[in-house]
Enzyme design. Structure first.
Site, mmCIF file in Angstrom:
data_model
loop_
_atom_site.group_PDB
_atom_site.id
_atom_site.type_symbol
_atom_site.label_atom_id
_atom_site.label_comp_id
_atom_site.label_asym_id
_atom_site.label_seq_id
_atom_site.Cartn_x
_atom_site.Cartn_y
_atom_site.Cartn_z
ATOM 1 N N CYS A 266 10.250 28.796 -26.418
ATOM 2 C CA CYS A 266 11.443 29.356 -27.068
ATOM 3 C C CYS A 266 12.433 29.824 -25.999
ATOM 4 O O CYS A 266 12.242 30.865 -25.380
ATOM 5 C CB CYS A 266 11.043 30.513 -27.981
ATOM 6 S SG CYS A 266 12.434 31.454 -28.633
ATOM 7 N N CYS B 113 14.125 33.232 -26.500
ATOM 8 C CA CYS B 113 13.191 34.316 -26.190
ATOM 9 C C CYS B 113 13.269 34.695 -24.716
ATOM 10 O O CYS B 113 13.111 35.870 -24.352
ATOM 11 C CB CYS B 113 11.759 33.907 -26.525
ATOM 12 S SG CYS B 113 11.450 33.539 -28.268
#
Length: 323
Positions: A79, A82
């Protein structure tokens, strides 16, 4: 930019229900028991950011939430958003000096916890206060919005649950070994400047800092990724999400409307929705319109990361739509 679900409404709702009173009583009982046993003592700054798995969740999150609000960062290695959000949360957890603890949960390794919290996309941030789970926000968020949310969380935890946090001793031994510092690379200072600009909400400054790196090193992966993310945040900064989504729903053939909605989808962590929207638009368009959609889709692929399985699948779908 107002991140999705950047709200403390879940916390406020607890004030009117008996569950809040029960949770407060349980927290007080837990603290009293800990005091009888000598207390937990001071913690080190390194103990304010912890990795949590399913086996340790009850001890590290639920039990700890009787002493201090525990903020949960649901993340994954693949991700890319993230990787922008997590360092900000980690830095703020240390800066808040014991008023919160940050628990990092890798969703790939802890699918059950992800399902129990109802996580639909990552990054997703929750809090647990006196055993009560509270949604904070999902998707990208600027540092100022995160600070405001944490301030509200700390205030609610203290006023409604009597949680005053942990005592932090900067000289205390951490629970685990401190990470070894890596030698600085040739562009570390410029990349750090870009990250600091992002944290400060200076998106134009971040874009320029990443471009400065790429002007000397066009193949720098971190700079390319950061530039794509900064430009994405810059595009959505002034958007009215409700208006953008209404226009996209009402004008399926409007290329600009679909591109804008896809940007919002991605910032909100809805990667598949963003890709699917643009691939459907490619199928409905031709000529310059189709090429504009294709270019934006390729840009979003770079933001998420070429190795991400959703990007791999979307590339195949794009090829079928084009040919």
């Amino acid at each position: 930019m107002q991140p999705r679900n950047m709200s403390m409404s879940g916390v406020v709702d607890l004030a009117a229900v008996k569950a809040a009173q029960d949770a407060k009583a349980k927290a007080e009982q837990t603290r009293a028991e800990a005091a009888r046993q000598g207390g937990a003592g001071a913690v080190s700054p390194a103990d304010l950011v912890i990795d949590v798995d399913e086996a340790g969740f009850e001890r590290d999150v639920l039990q700890r939430s009787a002493e201090v609000p525990v903020v949960i960062d649901f993340w994954a290695e693949w991700c890319q958003p993230c990787k922008q959000l997590s360092p900000v949360l980690e830095r703020l957890a240390v800066e808040y000096n014991g008023r919160v603890v940050l628990a990092k949960i890798d969703v790939d390794a802890n699918q059950m916890l992800m399902q129990q919290f109802g996580v639909q996309g990552i990054p997703a941030v929750f809090a647990v206060v006196a055993g009560q789970a509270l949604p904070l926000f999902q998707g990208a968020a600027g540092e100022q919005q995160i600070r405001e949310t944490l301030d509200q969380l700390v205030q609610v935890a203290e006023q409604r649950f009597g949680l005053t946090g942990l005592t932090v001793d900067p000289d205390a031994e951490p629970g685990g070994a401190a990470p070894q510092e890596m030698p600085a690379g040739p562009y570390d200072a410029l990349l750090e400047a870009a990250v600091q600009a992002l944290d400060a909400g200076d998106l134009a400054g971040a874009v320029q800092a990443y471009k400065n790196v790429l002007s000397d090193d066009p193949g720098n992966t971190e700079a390319k990724l950061g530039l794509g993310q900064a430009e994405l945040l810059q595009r959505v900064q002034g958007m009215d999400p409700q208006r953008v989504r209404e226009e996209a729903a009402g004008k399926p053939g409007d290329v600009d409307a679909q591109i804008a909605a896809a940007d919002l989808d991605l910032v909100g962590g809805h990667v598949d929705d963003a890709f699917g929207r643009l691939i459907d638009t490619v199928r409905r368009t031709a000529g310059d319109d189709r090429d504009a959609v294709r270019r934006r889709l390729l840009e979003l692929f770079e933001v998420v990361g070429p190795e991400d399985p959703r990007v791999v699948a979307a590339r195949r779908a794009l090829a079928r739509a084009l040919f």
